[in-house]
Design a protein around this motif. Structure first.
Motif, PDB file in Angstrom:
ATOM      1  N   ALA A 106      51.256 124.213 106.108  1.00  0.00           N
ATOM      2  CA  ALA A 106      50.027 124.958 105.812  1.00  0.00           C
ATOM      3  C   ALA A 106      49.698 124.971 104.317  1.00  0.00           C
ATOM      4  CB  ALA A 106      50.149 126.393 106.319  1.00  0.00           C
ATOM      5  N   THR A 107      50.675 124.614 103.478  1.00  0.00           N
ATOM      6  CA  THR A 107      50.410 124.609 102.033  1.00  0.00           C
ATOM      7  C   THR A 107      49.672 123.344 101.589  1.00  0.00           C
ATOM      8  OG1 THR A 107      52.529 123.540 101.564  1.00  0.00           O
ATOM      9  CG2 THR A 107      52.503 125.954 101.542  1.00  0.00           C
ATOM     10  N   LEU A 147      52.724 114.779 105.076  1.00  0.00           N
ATOM     11  CA  LEU A 147      52.998 115.703 106.161  1.00  0.00           C
ATOM     12  C   LEU A 147      53.990 115.072 107.124  1.00  0.00           C
ATOM     13  CD1 LEU A 147      49.403 117.075 106.750  1.00  0.00           C
ATOM     14  CD2 LEU A 147      51.386 118.418 106.001  1.00  0.00           C
ATOM     15  N   ASP A 148      54.978 115.868 107.522  1.00  0.00           N
ATOM     16  CA  ASP A 148      55.958 115.416 108.497  1.00  0.00           C
ATOM     17  C   ASP A 148      56.145 116.571 109.482  1.00  0.00           C
ATOM     18  OD1 ASP A 148      57.929 114.047 109.828  1.00  0.00           O
ATOM     19  OD2 ASP A 148      59.518 114.622 108.420  1.00  0.00           O
ATOM     20  N   HIS A 149      55.480 116.452 110.649  1.00  0.00           N
ATOM     21  CA  HIS A 149      55.436 117.535 111.629  1.00  0.00           C
ATOM     22  C   HIS A 149      54.925 118.821 110.987  1.00  0.00           C
ATOM     23  CE1 HIS A 149      58.165 114.492 113.364  1.00  0.00           C
ATOM     24  NE2 HIS A 149      57.464 114.788 114.451  1.00  0.00           N
ATOM     25  N   ASP A 150      55.747 119.881 110.969  1.00  0.00           N
ATOM     26  CA  ASP A 150      55.227 121.140 110.431  1.00  0.00           C
ATOM     27  C   ASP A 150      55.609 121.351 108.967  1.00  0.00           C
ATOM     28  OD1 ASP A 150      57.881 121.365 110.936  1.00  0.00           O
ATOM     29  OD2 ASP A 150      57.796 123.426 111.689  1.00  0.00           O
ATOM     30  N   ARG A 151      56.001 120.255 108.297  1.00  0.00           N
ATOM     31  CA  ARG A 151      56.415 120.404 106.901  1.00  0.00           C
ATOM     32  C   ARG A 151      55.577 119.507 105.986  1.00  0.00           C
ATOM     33  NH1 ARG A 151      59.127 124.855 106.275  1.00  0.00           N
ATOM     34  NH2 ARG A 151      60.080 124.047 104.370  1.00  0.00           N
TER      35      ARG A 151
END
Ligand SMILES: *Cc1c(COP(=O)(O)O)cnc(C)c1O
Length: 469
Positions: free
Chosen positions: A419-420, A433-437
């Motif tokens: 989200a950042t 971006l890698d999945h939720d990171r």
């Protein structure tokens, strides 16, 4: 060149654009100012522009850019979003840092040569050279004799010195231009023999075969996608052959049952052999065993090598043509050459890249994975005091579309919640971006940028830090 007959004391050329007739909204604005709402008392454009607080900006950026920011801020006052008293402050905050919309970014993508992010970052020496050449410079002038001199001698000599003895060189706008010039001068109306495994698309729809046929040359495809032999090339030779082209598949790899003949066999076919090595690597690099380099390919007998200067060479955008003096003379004589030649800025930066200290891309490539881990840990520790969810992750970085497909560079990243990403991107920190990171990979970032990365992430993601700044 004509000389401007006006004395130097005439008004600057951008002033006439600021005559009152240029601001038709002054009328309605004056009317709203009488409604009694002080927020809507929009200060006049001329008055704001004359504000001493904006003088520096006017000198640095020019009146036009400042005026655009003033007009935008006036509209915000009119819309009730901004108090009239805060207008100058708002203008100052909105002004761009430079008079260009190109903005520097921090490349934390883990892709060392990112075409969307300007490929190779230049060395400090190359940046200095750009500045030195930015004014009038002796690009085609011999200071010793006062006569016209050959263009770009310094860069050409530096390039020649990096090649095997007897190699001639030429510099054009990019590798695509180098191929265009070679195909036009040597194969227009004739055939270029290429393996079916090397008819590649470089990126953004740029397909090598389309470029070659656009010059009026015909492509004679030989072999198969995975295997092409010397005999395949030899069988295709004929009176119409312009040259044999060998292209490095620089952004993909075919593995398994494959074969491509060595350069020396193709060089012995009796027609010119042109090798597009792609990345501009001049000598072999131990970390990139599969990547062709100019010296080895020229020693193997290639008659011409084409390459980009802004990939693994680490320089400015340019196309390099290296090889046989007779062929290069033919290319230089072709009228198209004039349309493809480079400017003094490119010549300056390229010479400094070749002569000066190793460019940043080499430091990125050669970085010790333990150092990358240490940098990631230091950064994460510094961020963790203010941010809740910071981690260090082992990653794999890549050279990029510019070369060395399949080479995996061990790296480490600082990992933040996905989200950042939008906020950091707005602050010109580009991760992946890698999945939720969101991963901020340190392999593609020069260590000298770590401090800026730290400060930017902190001020962007923590409101208190932003206030302190
Ligand atoms: C990158 C590349 C090109 C295009 O080079 P530009 O300098 O971007 O024009 C052509 N051929 C190969 C093999 C490449 O890798």
């Amino acid at each position: 060149m004509s000389v401007d007959p006006r004395p130097h004391t005439t008004t600057p050329p951008d002033t006439p654009a600021d005559t009152p007739s240029d601001t038709p909204s002054d009328g309605p604005r004056a009317a709203t100012a009488t409604t009694g709402d002080p927020r809507r008392a929009v200060p006049r454009t001329d008055a704001v522009l004359a504000d001493p607080a904006l003088r520096d900006a006017r000198e640095r950026l020019g009146r036009r850019l400042v005026k655009t920011a003033v007009t935008d801020a006036q509209q915000r006052v009119r819309d009730g979003e901004l108090a009239a008293n805060d207008l100058v402050t708002a203008v100052l905050a909105a002004l761009p840092e430079h008079a260009t919309t190109l903005r520097p970014v921090l490349n934390a993508t883990g892709v060392l040569l990112h075409t969307n992010l300007g490929r190779a970052p230049l060395s400090d020496a190359a940046r200095d050279a750009l500045t030195a050449a930015a004014g009038c410079a002796d690009v085609e002038y011999d200071l010793a004799t006062g006569r016209r001199g050959p263009r770009g001698t310094g860069a050409l000599t530096a390039l020649r010195d990096a090649c095997p003895p007897g190699t001639d060189v030429q510099i054009v706008n990019n590798n695509a231009a180098a191929l265009t010039l070679a195909a036009t001068a040597l194969a227009q109306g004739r055939e270029i023999i290429v393996s079916r495994g090397e008819l590649v698309e470089i990126g953004d729809g740029f397909r090598l075969p389309d470029l070659l046929t656009a010059t009026g040359a015909r492509i004679r495809e030989v072999g198969t996608t995975n295997r092409t032999t010397t005999a395949d090339y030899a069988d295709a030779l004929g009176p119409d052959t312009g040259f044999v082209l060998k292209v490095h598949p620089s952004n993909f790899r075919i593995e398994g049952f494959t074969y491509a003949p060595p350069v020396n066999e193709l060089a012995a076919l009796g027609v010119p052999l042109i090798v597009d090595i792609g990345s501009g690597l001049l000598a072999p690099h131990p970390a990139l065993p599969g990547e062709p380099d100019a010296r080895t390919v020229l020693r193997g007998g290639a008659h011409l090598v084409t390459a980009s200067a802004d990939k693994l060479l680490g320089g400015p955008q340019a196309g390099l043509l290296l090889g046989d003096p007779g062929l290069l003379a033919r290319l230089r004589r072709h009228p198209l050459y004039r349309a493809l030649r480079v400017d003094k800025l490119t010549l300056a930066a390229l010479e400094a890249t070749l002569r000066g200290p190793l460019p940043p891309v080499r430091a990125l490539l050669d970085a010790d994975p333990r150092d990358l881990r240490r940098r990631a840990e230091t950064l994460a520790a510094a961020l963790a005091t203010a941010l809740p969810d910071v981690r260090v992750t082992a990653t794999t970085a890549v050279v990029g579309g510019g070369g060395a497909p399949g080479v995996r560079l061990p790296s480490h990243a600082v990992s933040l919640p996905a989200a950042t990403e939008p906020a950091l991107r707005a602050a010109r920190v580009i991760g992946r971006l890698d999945h939720d990171r969101l991963l901020l990979d340190l392999r593609s970032l020069h260590p000298s940028d770590d401090e800026e990365l730290h400060t930017t992430v902190l001020t962007t993601l923590t409101p208190t830090a932003a206030e302190e700044n």
